[in-house]
Enzyme design. Structure first.
Site, mmCIF file in Angstrom:
data_model
loop_
_atom_site.group_PDB
_atom_site.id
_atom_site.type_symbol
_atom_site.label_atom_id
_atom_site.label_comp_id
_atom_site.label_asym_id
_atom_site.label_seq_id
_atom_site.Cartn_x
_atom_site.Cartn_y
_atom_site.Cartn_z
ATOM 1 N N GLY A 13 45.539 34.512 40.243
ATOM 2 C CA GLY A 13 46.768 35.225 39.874
ATOM 3 C C GLY A 13 47.143 36.255 40.920
ATOM 4 O O GLY A 13 47.411 37.419 40.607
ATOM 5 N N ALA A 14 47.189 35.807 42.181
ATOM 6 C CA ALA A 14 47.423 36.770 43.270
ATOM 7 C C ALA A 14 48.852 36.726 43.799
ATOM 8 O O ALA A 14 49.169 37.369 44.793
ATOM 9 C CB ALA A 14 46.426 36.514 44.395
ATOM 10 N N ARG A 16 51.428 37.927 42.330
ATOM 11 C CA ARG A 16 52.189 39.122 41.925
ATOM 12 C C ARG A 16 51.221 40.218 41.478
ATOM 13 O O ARG A 16 50.035 39.971 41.275
ATOM 14 C CB ARG A 16 53.085 38.785 40.726
ATOM 15 C CG ARG A 16 54.109 37.747 41.009
ATOM 16 C CD ARG A 16 55.024 37.507 39.833
ATOM 17 N NE ARG A 16 54.432 36.675 38.797
ATOM 18 C CZ ARG A 16 54.236 37.062 37.532
ATOM 19 N NH1 ARG A 16 54.584 38.269 37.146
ATOM 20 N NH2 ARG A 16 53.693 36.245 36.650
ATOM 21 N N ASP A 64 46.252 26.016 37.790
ATOM 22 C CA ASP A 64 46.328 26.711 36.501
ATOM 23 C C ASP A 64 44.897 27.045 36.080
ATOM 24 O O ASP A 64 44.106 26.137 35.819
ATOM 25 C CB ASP A 64 47.001 25.770 35.492
ATOM 26 C CG ASP A 64 47.079 26.363 34.098
ATOM 27 O OD1 ASP A 64 46.424 27.400 33.833
ATOM 28 O OD2 ASP A 64 47.777 25.769 33.250
ATOM 29 N N VAL A 65 44.580 28.324 36.022
ATOM 30 C CA VAL A 65 43.188 28.725 35.729
ATOM 31 C C VAL A 65 42.727 28.292 34.337
ATOM 32 O O VAL A 65 41.523 28.278 34.066
ATOM 33 C CB VAL A 65 42.988 30.258 35.880
ATOM 34 C CG1 VAL A 65 43.089 30.706 37.328
ATOM 35 C CG2 VAL A 65 43.932 31.049 34.977
ATOM 36 N N ASN A 91 41.401 37.522 37.988
ATOM 37 C CA ASN A 91 42.474 38.474 37.686
ATOM 38 C C ASN A 91 43.616 37.866 36.868
ATOM 39 O O ASN A 91 44.278 38.589 36.132
ATOM 40 C CB ASN A 91 43.011 39.023 39.025
ATOM 41 C CG ASN A 91 44.344 39.714 38.866
ATOM 42 O OD1 ASN A 91 44.425 40.855 38.447
ATOM 43 N ND2 ASN A 91 45.441 39.002 39.183
ATOM 44 N N SER A 143 40.696 45.103 30.482
ATOM 45 C CA SER A 143 41.800 46.026 30.175
ATOM 46 C C SER A 143 41.274 47.151 29.305
ATOM 47 O O SER A 143 40.321 46.966 28.536
ATOM 48 C CB SER A 143 42.897 45.295 29.419
ATOM 49 O OG SER A 143 43.799 46.224 28.861
ATOM 50 N N TYR A 156 45.042 39.334 23.052
ATOM 51 C CA TYR A 156 44.756 39.864 24.389
ATOM 52 C C TYR A 156 43.502 40.745 24.359
ATOM 53 O O TYR A 156 42.627 40.633 25.233
ATOM 54 C CB TYR A 156 45.986 40.658 24.832
ATOM 55 C CG TYR A 156 45.947 41.232 26.221
ATOM 56 C CD1 TYR A 156 46.131 40.422 27.339
ATOM 57 C CD2 TYR A 156 45.763 42.602 26.420
ATOM 58 C CE1 TYR A 156 46.128 40.965 28.618
ATOM 59 C CE2 TYR A 156 45.766 43.147 27.691
ATOM 60 C CZ TYR A 156 45.942 42.328 28.788
ATOM 61 O OH TYR A 156 45.947 42.868 30.052
ATOM 62 N N ALA A 158 41.037 40.615 22.275
ATOM 63 C CA ALA A 158 39.856 39.764 22.053
ATOM 64 C C ALA A 158 39.425 39.120 23.371
ATOM 65 O O ALA A 158 38.237 39.100 23.712
ATOM 66 C CB ALA A 158 40.171 38.687 21.019
ATOM 67 N N LYS A 160 40.068 40.164 26.446
ATOM 68 C CA LYS A 160 39.628 41.166 27.416
ATOM 69 C C LYS A 160 38.261 41.749 27.042
ATOM 70 O O LYS A 160 37.485 42.122 27.918
ATOM 71 C CB LYS A 160 40.688 42.269 27.548
ATOM 72 C CG LYS A 160 41.985 41.783 28.179
ATOM 73 C CD LYS A 160 41.741 41.233 29.586
ATOM 74 C CE LYS A 160 43.006 40.924 30.352
ATOM 75 N NZ LYS A 160 42.741 40.345 31.664
HETATM 76 P P1 NDP Z 1 51.454 40.061 36.344
HETATM 77 O O1 NDP Z 1 52.130 39.500 35.145
HETATM 78 O O2 NDP Z 1 52.201 40.979 37.237
HETATM 79 O O3 NDP Z 1 50.845 38.867 37.235
HETATM 80 C C1 NDP Z 1 50.063 37.888 36.622
HETATM 81 C C2 NDP Z 1 49.499 36.976 37.670
HETATM 82 O O4 NDP Z 1 48.684 36.012 37.011
HETATM 83 C C3 NDP Z 1 50.563 36.228 38.439
HETATM 84 O O5 NDP Z 1 50.188 36.118 39.779
HETATM 85 C C4 NDP Z 1 50.556 34.839 37.759
HETATM 86 O O6 NDP Z 1 50.886 33.802 38.653
HETATM 87 C C5 NDP Z 1 49.092 34.718 37.403
HETATM 88 N N1 NDP Z 1 48.857 33.751 36.341
HETATM 89 C C6 NDP Z 1 49.255 33.788 35.047
HETATM 90 N N2 NDP Z 1 48.861 32.698 34.396
HETATM 91 C C7 NDP Z 1 48.176 31.937 35.290
HETATM 92 C C8 NDP Z 1 47.514 30.688 35.226
HETATM 93 N N3 NDP Z 1 47.464 29.989 34.091
HETATM 94 N N4 NDP Z 1 46.926 30.204 36.349
HETATM 95 C C9 NDP Z 1 46.970 30.899 37.508
HETATM 96 N N5 NDP Z 1 47.585 32.095 37.628
HETATM 97 C C10 NDP Z 1 48.183 32.598 36.530
HETATM 98 O O7 NDP Z 1 50.139 40.769 35.785
HETATM 99 P P2 NDP Z 1 49.350 42.074 36.280
HETATM 100 O O8 NDP Z 1 49.255 42.096 37.742
HETATM 101 O O9 NDP Z 1 49.885 43.221 35.555
HETATM 102 O O10 NDP Z 1 47.918 41.764 35.647
HETATM 103 C C11 NDP Z 1 46.824 41.256 36.393
HETATM 104 C C12 NDP Z 1 45.581 41.335 35.524
HETATM 105 O O11 NDP Z 1 45.355 42.692 35.147
HETATM 106 C C13 NDP Z 1 45.710 40.564 34.219
HETATM 107 O O12 NDP Z 1 44.470 39.984 33.888
HETATM 108 C C14 NDP Z 1 46.074 41.637 33.215
HETATM 109 O O13 NDP Z 1 45.704 41.277 31.917
HETATM 110 C C15 NDP Z 1 45.257 42.794 33.749
HETATM 111 N N6 NDP Z 1 45.728 44.106 33.323
HETATM 112 C C16 NDP Z 1 47.002 44.545 33.639
HETATM 113 C C17 NDP Z 1 47.404 45.805 33.227
HETATM 114 C C18 NDP Z 1 48.759 46.359 33.543
HETATM 115 O O14 NDP Z 1 49.072 47.451 33.042
HETATM 116 N N7 NDP Z 1 49.575 45.734 34.345
HETATM 117 C C19 NDP Z 1 46.516 46.655 32.433
HETATM 118 C C20 NDP Z 1 45.222 46.100 32.169
HETATM 119 C C21 NDP Z 1 44.857 44.864 32.610
HETATM 120 P P3 NDP Z 1 52.310 33.002 38.594
HETATM 121 O O15 NDP Z 1 53.395 34.017 38.574
HETATM 122 O O16 NDP Z 1 52.266 32.198 39.843
HETATM 123 O O17 NDP Z 1 52.261 32.183 37.365
#
Ligand code: NDP
Length: 249
Positions: A13-14, A16, A64-65, A91, A143, A156, A158, A160
């Site tokens: 998930g890198a 964004r 897709d993870v 992530n 989280s 979520y 559960a 995390k």
């Molecule tokens: P974003 O929504 O900004 O980004 C999520 C990322 O995960 C994207 O790159 C997306 O890729 C990827 N992703 C989602 N589903 C899949 C999948 N099935 N396979 C591969 N990639 C996937 O999230 P954040 O950066 O905010 O969050 C990152 C992590 O941090 C998450 O685990 C979130 O739960 C955790 N977190 C975030 C907090 C916050 O306040 N933001 C707080 C606490 C934890 P694509 O767009 O290509 O689908």
């Protein structure tokens, strides 16, 4: 020579948010990074270009993870074409918020699959490479809600919380192999995930944060880079809170 030079790092998930900042920071510190994403291809490409501009090495890996077959296939491809992965950051994550009584099984399932099963799938595919290297760093992104709870996020929270138990158990299994497993539990970080929250909820969060602001993705990335480095060799099985003082463990 950076702290992470000669290391290969996979960040799920890198494309964004937090994952993108972690990939960039790792690259700045010398790692070759593999940018995993599911759908945001353009953003993943922009990140790879940004890394190349600073003289770093980045590869894209779309999968897709939450799909075990895809995970196995793509990780095999990475091993063959790029080399053994030394650092894994689990992530990728999603939310499907709704109050529990209204929660559909599909909302539960999607969130558990993407946020928790993914950690099982990706880690199991990557771990043999770390065992071969006799060195590894696994960093799982949980989280603050795993500790505090949050209305509308039973699924979520559960997932995390599950990541934390998983990490502590795995840390003990692989400690003798020079592989560390740690967890980062962010609070409210400014990304797309939180951008969609209603203003009222955002205000309420900010009120509760002693540092009176949301965190930035790069602030999480600095911590991840430290945990991935040689300097963190004696840290395993731990949870690191990064939340502006919202929850202090
Ligand atoms: P974003 O929504 O900004 O980004 C999520 C990322 O995960 C994207 O790159 C997306 O890729 C990827 N992703 C989602 N589903 C899949 C999948 N099935 N396979 C591969 N990639 C996937 O999230 P954040 O950066 O905010 O969050 C990152 C992590 O941090 C998450 O685990 C979130 O739960 C955790 N977190 C975030 C907090 C916050 O306040 N933001 C707080 C606490 C934890 P694509 O767009 O290509 O689908």
């Amino acid at each position: 020579m950076g702290e992470l030079s000669e290391k290969i790092a996979l960040i799920t998930g890198a494309s964004r948010g937090i994952g993108s900042s972690i990939a960039y920071e790792f690259a700045k510190q010398g790692a070759t990074v593999i940018i995993n994403y599911k759908s945001s291809e353009d953003m993943a490409k922009v990140l790879a270009e940004k890394i190349e501009k600073i003289g770093g090495k980045a590869y894209l890996s779309k999968f897709d993870v939450s799909n075990p077959e895809e995970v196995k296939e793509k990780i095999k491809e990475i091993e063959k074409e790029i080399g053994n992965i030394h650092i894994l950051v689990n992530n990728a994550g999603i939310v499907r918020d709704t109050l529990f009584l209204r929660m559909k099984e599909e909302d539960w399932d999607r969130v558990i699959k993407t946020n928790l099963y993914s950690v099982f799938y990706v880690t199991q595919a990557v771990l043999p490479m770390m065992l071969k290297e006799k060195w590894g760093r696994i960093i799982n992104i949980s989280s603050v809600v795993a500790f505090t709870g949050n209305p509308g996020q039973t699924n979520y929270a559960a997932a995390k919380a599950g990541i934390i138990g998983f990490s502590k158990a795995l840390a003990l299994e692989v400690a003798g192999k020079n592989i560390t497993v740690n967890v980062i539990a962010p609070g409210y970080i400014e990304t797309d995930m939180t951008a969609g929250l209603p203003e009222k909820i955002k205000e309420a969060f900010l009120q509760q944060i002693p540092l009176k602001r949301a965190g930035l993705p790069e602030e999480v990335a600095y911590l991840a880079a430290f945990l991935a480095s040689e300097k963190a060799s004696y840290i395993t099985g731990c949870v690191f809170h990064i939340n502006g003082g919202l929850y202090r463990g």
